[in-house]
Design a protein around this motif. Structure first.
Motif, short mmCIF file in Angstrom:
data_model
loop_
_atom_site.label_atom_id
_atom_site.label_comp_id
_atom_site.label_asym_id
_atom_site.label_seq_id
_atom_site.Cartn_x
_atom_site.Cartn_y
_atom_site.Cartn_z
N THR A 57 14.23 73.15 14.66
CA THR A 57 15.29 73.09 15.65
C THR A 57 16.14 74.34 15.55
OG1 THR A 57 16.83 71.97 14.17
CG2 THR A 57 15.31 70.58 15.43
N THR A 58 17.03 74.54 16.50
CA THR A 58 17.87 75.74 16.48
C THR A 58 18.83 75.77 15.31
OG1 THR A 58 19.34 74.65 18.08
CG2 THR A 58 17.71 76.20 18.95
N ASP A 59 19.09 74.64 14.69
CA ASP A 59 19.94 74.66 13.49
C ASP A 59 19.13 74.81 12.21
OD1 ASP A 59 18.82 72.17 13.06
OD2 ASP A 59 20.69 71.05 13.29
N GLY A 60 17.81 75.03 12.33
CA GLY A 60 16.98 75.34 11.17
C GLY A 60 16.24 74.20 10.55
N ALA A 61 16.42 72.98 11.04
CA ALA A 61 15.75 71.82 10.45
C ALA A 61 14.29 71.76 10.90
CB ALA A 61 16.46 70.53 10.84
N SER A 63 12.39 74.91 24.85
CA SER A 63 11.52 73.82 24.42
C SER A 63 12.37 72.83 23.62
CB SER A 63 10.34 74.33 23.59
OG SER A 63 10.78 74.98 22.42
N TRP A 64 12.01 71.56 23.72
CA TRP A 64 12.80 70.48 23.13
C TRP A 64 11.87 69.43 22.52
CZ3 TRP A 64 18.25 69.99 23.66
CH2 TRP A 64 18.86 70.94 24.50
N VAL A 65 12.42 68.65 21.58
CA VAL A 65 11.80 67.41 21.16
C VAL A 65 12.78 66.28 21.45
CG1 VAL A 65 10.12 68.21 19.47
CG2 VAL A 65 12.51 67.94 18.78
N PRO A 123 18.10 64.57 21.93
CA PRO A 123 17.07 65.61 21.97
C PRO A 123 17.53 66.86 21.23
CG PRO A 123 17.33 64.61 24.12
CD PRO A 123 18.44 64.07 23.28
N GLN A 124 16.55 67.54 20.61
CA GLN A 124 16.85 68.71 19.79
C GLN A 124 16.19 69.95 20.40
OE1 GLN A 124 18.81 68.58 16.75
NE2 GLN A 124 19.27 66.64 17.80
N LEU A 125 17.00 71.00 20.61
CA LEU A 125 16.51 72.27 21.11
C LEU A 125 15.76 72.98 19.98
CD1 LEU A 125 16.51 74.42 23.40
CD2 LEU A 125 18.68 75.25 22.43
N LEU A 126 14.63 73.59 20.32
CA LEU A 126 13.76 74.20 19.31
C LEU A 126 13.88 75.72 19.29
CD1 LEU A 126 10.53 72.14 20.07
CD2 LEU A 126 12.11 71.79 18.14
N GLN A 127 13.71 76.28 18.10
CA GLN A 127 13.54 77.72 17.96
C GLN A 127 12.18 78.12 18.52
OE1 GLN A 127 13.83 79.09 13.92
NE2 GLN A 127 15.64 77.85 13.45
N PRO A 128 12.03 79.37 18.97
CA PRO A 128 10.68 79.87 19.27
C PRO A 128 9.80 79.73 18.02
CG PRO A 128 12.33 81.39 20.10
CD PRO A 128 13.07 80.38 19.26
#
Length: 351
Positions: A57-61, A314-316, A5-10
């Motif tokens: 995602t929080t790493d920008g992808a 939020s996550w995907v 799972p990937q943590l999302l940016q606002p």
């Protein structure tokens, strides 16, 4: 293959209407004026921009790019053989905090979109009410059949009061769920904060553009109103119809299994569940793509690995994470694509 799972940016989206304070509070952000929507895990953009709305995602992808690069890892094998759009996940999840009433509008169904908009998706949607203030209400479907010629006249005159007077006005409270079939005129009233899950498009036919920043020519999907109005129902929703389109769930309840938050008639399009573990029980979610909003508390997503989550995030979740469960005291909204999301025909929901 993607398996974590990937943590999302606002991903707040600026709009013509006021609102957004409750999204900012949930996400732990300072309020931003006229950012009343957040698009959670979105792989589609707003109709007027190729980039606005796309989630990162929080790493920008970009989530769209991740899904496009590894569709099987993210959404699973296309067992029905149907073609999908690049980066397609089958759903769009939004948080929507209406600081003012939204306009009366309509979304096309899949058949209309395939014939006129070159898209396999229409825009059936659903709302789950997270909070409501004041005399909060939604408007869903005509309360009486309308004459198409009079509707066109009232539309051209921008007679919003006439439209509202003929829609079913439904007072809302937290925990209410509503299914909004494509073709059904609707609006969300001031003070309503919802999680909105929908087919992944931004197709809207504005019957009431005068309270927005759009013009008449920007309100019919580029088709002209003569064609666009073919997508608009003129038939009333009776009490039985409305009963099939509404449910209620107490957000304070806890359960050992995922709790469905929307009417069953929406299952071919999307699913929205609440995970709220009860006394150590761990609700389990089947393998497949999911977009999550953690409403409160802390917990761990246990699948192929263990991933800690906390309130406001939020996550995907990719399909390759396998079946997973939530452990802890967190309360999590989980949106997933429907049973036939890869473009199979869907019949009428009401009528």
């Amino acid at each position: 293959m993607t398996a974590t799972p990937q943590l999302l940016q606002p991903n707040l989206v600026h709009h013509f209407y006021a609102g957004g304070a409750r999204i900012a509070a949930l996400r732990g952000l300072p309020p931003v004026e006229r950012c009343p929507e957040e698009w959670v895990g979105a792989t589609v953009s707003r109709a007027d921009s190729p980039t606005v709305g796309l989630a990162r995602t929080t790493d920008g992808a970009l989530v769209r790019d991740l899904v496009e690069a590894d569709p099987e890892g993210w959404v699973g094998a296309a067992s029905d053989g149907a073609a999908t759009l690049p980066g397609d996940t089958g759903i769009l999840l939004k948080l929507l905090d209406a600081g003012q009433r939204l306009p009366v509008h309509v979304h096309p169904d899949r058949d209309f979109a395939a014939r006129h908009l070159d898209c396999p998706y229409g825009k059936t949607e659903a709302w789950f009410v997270l909070d409501a203030s004041g005399d909060a209400a939604v408007y869903l479907g005509w309360s009486t059949d309308v004459d198409p010629d009079e509707l066109a006249e009232r539309r051209d005159a921008q007679d919003g009061d006439w439209m509202l007077s003929r829609l079913n006005r439904i007072p809302v409270r937290p925990g209410d769920g509503f299914l909004v079939p494509a073709g059904t005129p609707h609006a969300i009233g001031e003070g309503v904060f919802v999680a909105e899950v929908q087919e992944p498009t931004d197709f809207s036919i504005l019957l009431e553009w005068s309270i927005t920043t759009s013009t008449r020519e920007e309100s019919h999907l580029g088709l002209g109103f003569d064609r666009a109005m073919e997508a608009v129902s003129i038939t009333a929703l009776d009490a039985d119809d409305l009963a099939r389109l509404t449910v209620h769930h107490d957000l304070a309840d806890r359960a050992a299994t995922p709790v469905p938050l929307l009417p069953e008639a929406g299952d071919p399009f999307f699913r929205l569940h609440l995970l709220s573990p009860d006394h150590g029980d761990a609700p389990q979610v089947p393998e497949g793509f999911a977009a999550l909003v953690v409403l409160s508390g802390t917990g761990v997503l246990e699948g192929t690995t263990a991933v800690p989550v906390g309130g406001g995030q939020s996550w995907v979740v990719p399909a390759a994470f396998g079946p997973w469960r939530l452990v802890g005291d967190a309360r999590v909204l989980v949106a997933r694509p429907g049973e036939r999301w890869r473009g199979s025909p869907v019949g009428r929901i009401v009528g």
